[in-house]
Design an enzyme around this catalytic site. Structure first.
Site, PDB file in Angstrom:
ATOM      1  N   HIS A   1     -28.153  41.072  79.113  1.00 47.36           N
ATOM      2  CA  HIS A   1     -27.494  42.344  79.426  1.00 47.36           C
ATOM      3  C   HIS A   1     -26.553  42.203  80.620  1.00 47.36           C
ATOM      4  CE1 HIS A   1     -30.990  43.879  82.244  1.00 47.36           C
ATOM      5  NE2 HIS A   1     -30.039  43.350  82.972  1.00 47.36           N
TER       6      HIS A   1
ATOM      7  N   ASP B   1     -24.527  50.854  87.913  1.00 48.31           N
ATOM      8  CA  ASP B   1     -25.596  51.629  87.285  1.00 48.31           C
ATOM      9  C   ASP B   1     -26.523  52.278  88.303  1.00 48.31           C
ATOM     10  OD1 ASP B   1     -26.540  49.102  88.059  1.00 48.31           O
ATOM     11  OD2 ASP B   1     -26.896  48.429  86.025  1.00 48.31           O
TER      12      ASP B   1
ATOM     13  N   GLU C   1     -27.886  46.865  77.253  1.00 45.83           N
ATOM     14  CA  GLU C   1     -28.915  46.023  76.649  1.00 45.83           C
ATOM     15  C   GLU C   1     -28.411  45.468  75.317  1.00 45.83           C
ATOM     16  OE1 GLU C   1     -31.346  45.311  78.418  1.00 45.83           O
ATOM     17  OE2 GLU C   1     -32.332  47.003  79.370  1.00 45.83           O
TER      18      GLU C   1
ATOM     19  N   ASN D   1     -32.137  38.849  79.111  1.00 48.23           N
ATOM     20  CA  ASN D   1     -31.849  39.112  77.693  1.00 48.23           C
ATOM     21  C   ASN D   1     -30.345  39.192  77.424  1.00 48.23           C
ATOM     22  OD1 ASN D   1     -31.171  41.521  78.866  1.00 48.23           O
ATOM     23  ND2 ASN D   1     -32.653  42.773  77.762  1.00 48.23           N
TER      24      ASN D   1
HETATM   25  C1  F6R Z   1     -27.702  45.509  88.447  1.00 49.67           C
HETATM   26  C2  F6R Z   1     -27.477  45.309  87.026  1.00 49.67           C
HETATM   27  C3  F6R Z   1     -28.255  44.331  86.211  1.00 49.67           C
HETATM   28  C4  F6R Z   1     -28.575  43.039  86.943  1.00 49.67           C
HETATM   29  C5  F6R Z   1     -29.365  42.093  86.056  1.00 49.67           C
HETATM   30  C6  F6R Z   1     -29.828  40.862  86.806  1.00 49.67           C
HETATM   31  O1  F6R Z   1     -26.853  46.500  88.965  1.00 49.67           O
HETATM   32  O2  F6R Z   1     -26.658  45.985  86.476  1.00 49.67           O
HETATM   33  O3  F6R Z   1     -27.536  44.039  85.035  1.00 49.67           O
HETATM   34  O4  F6R Z   1     -27.393  42.428  87.355  1.00 49.67           O
HETATM   35  O5  F6R Z   1     -30.496  42.750  85.534  1.00 49.67           O
HETATM   36  O6  F6R Z   1     -30.735  41.241  87.786  1.00 49.67           O
HETATM   37  P1  F6R Z   1     -31.263  40.224  88.904  1.00 49.67           P
HETATM   38  O7  F6R Z   1     -30.078  39.831  89.716  1.00 49.67           O
HETATM   39  O8  F6R Z   1     -32.275  40.994  89.683  1.00 49.67           O
HETATM   40  O9  F6R Z   1     -31.836  39.067  88.158  1.00 49.67           O
END
Ligand code: F6R
Length: 245
Positions: free
Chosen positions: A140, A69, A145, A138
């Protein structure tokens, strides 16, 4: 086949285990297509991979990479862009070829065309061999989401208030967090030949339990990974603390 669950002591061990999975993939196929994530969780894994590269135990010279992303509206040089994150944590520190790294262009004027082109480029690479994922508090995966469908593809999405709050720690103010992002879809991720999800810390325990043991469905996009034939979760004890044995 159920998700393979690897519970280790702490985040240091998660990084060690994850880097071994990546290493095994690249040793199996030197031109492997790696799917990569950003965020806090994989930082230590990237540091381990850089170390393995420095020890000449691993080369990225033929590896191709695809990221999950990117924020809409951020230039790749912006410090909070995911392109900048990848350059800093991995790409500038190993021998991966710049032209072999693929991340959505946050500034793309035609967002729909960017999404279509991204899917086509993944297809042209022959698909992803191993997709490294984190998990949001959450549930995701990437920026899929809650509410994202199992068959979703690369698209531009609105971030939830929870994700904006989670990610605001990296920005000067929460008002600076972009409201939209490009993300590959759940369907895009499920097509990878292998998936490796990492989770560390007690703040991820609820999401991990929902993903592995809750009712599967769009309320927890990570729960769709249970359909995947080759999915491994590498998590530390705090992240495993809400799992029922
Ligand atoms: C990052 C991504 C997100 C993260 C997720 C966890 O490229 O796609 O889905 O993997 O938000 O983020 P952290 O590791 O910062 O807790």
């Amino acid at each position: 086949m159920p998700v393979h669950l690897q519970i280790v002591e702490d985040e240091v061990d998660v990084a060690r285990a994850a880097s071994q999975h990546v290493c095994a993939q690249v040793r199996e196929r030197s031109d492997a297509v790696l799917g990569l994530a950003t965020g806090s969780t994989p930082e230590a894994t990237y540091a381990e991979l850089v170390q393995l590269y420095r020890e000449r135990a691993l080369s990225f010279a033929r590896v191709r990479s695809v990221n999950l992303d990117e924020y809409c509206g951020l230039d790749g040089a912006h410090e909070q862009s995911y392109r900048h994150y990848m350059q800093t944590h991995l790409f500038d520190r190993v021998d991966i070829r710049p032209w072999n790294t693929l991340i959505p262009d946050g500034l793309a004027a035609d967002r729909e065309a960017e999404c279509r082109a991204y899917e086509e480029r993944i297809c042209a690479l022959g698909g992803v061999d191993l997709w490294l994922l984190g998990i949001g508090s959450n549930g995701h995966i990437a920026f899929n989401e809650p509410g994202s469908s199992r068959d979703s593809r690369t698209r531009c999405v609105q971030l939830t208030a929870e994700t904006i709050a989670d990610n605001s720690r990296l920005f000067a103010a929460s008002t600076e967090v972009p409201r939209r992002a490009f993300t590959v879809g759940v369907g895009t991720i499920l097509e990878a030949r292998r998936v490796l999800l990492l989770a560390t810390g007690a703040h991820k325990a609820r999401a991990v339990a929902a993903a592995l043991q809750g009712d599967p469905g769009t309320h927890c996009p990570a729960s769709f990974l249970r359909e995947h034939a080759h999915c491994t979760f590498v998590i530390d004890r705090p992240a495993a603390s809400m799992l029922e044995s």
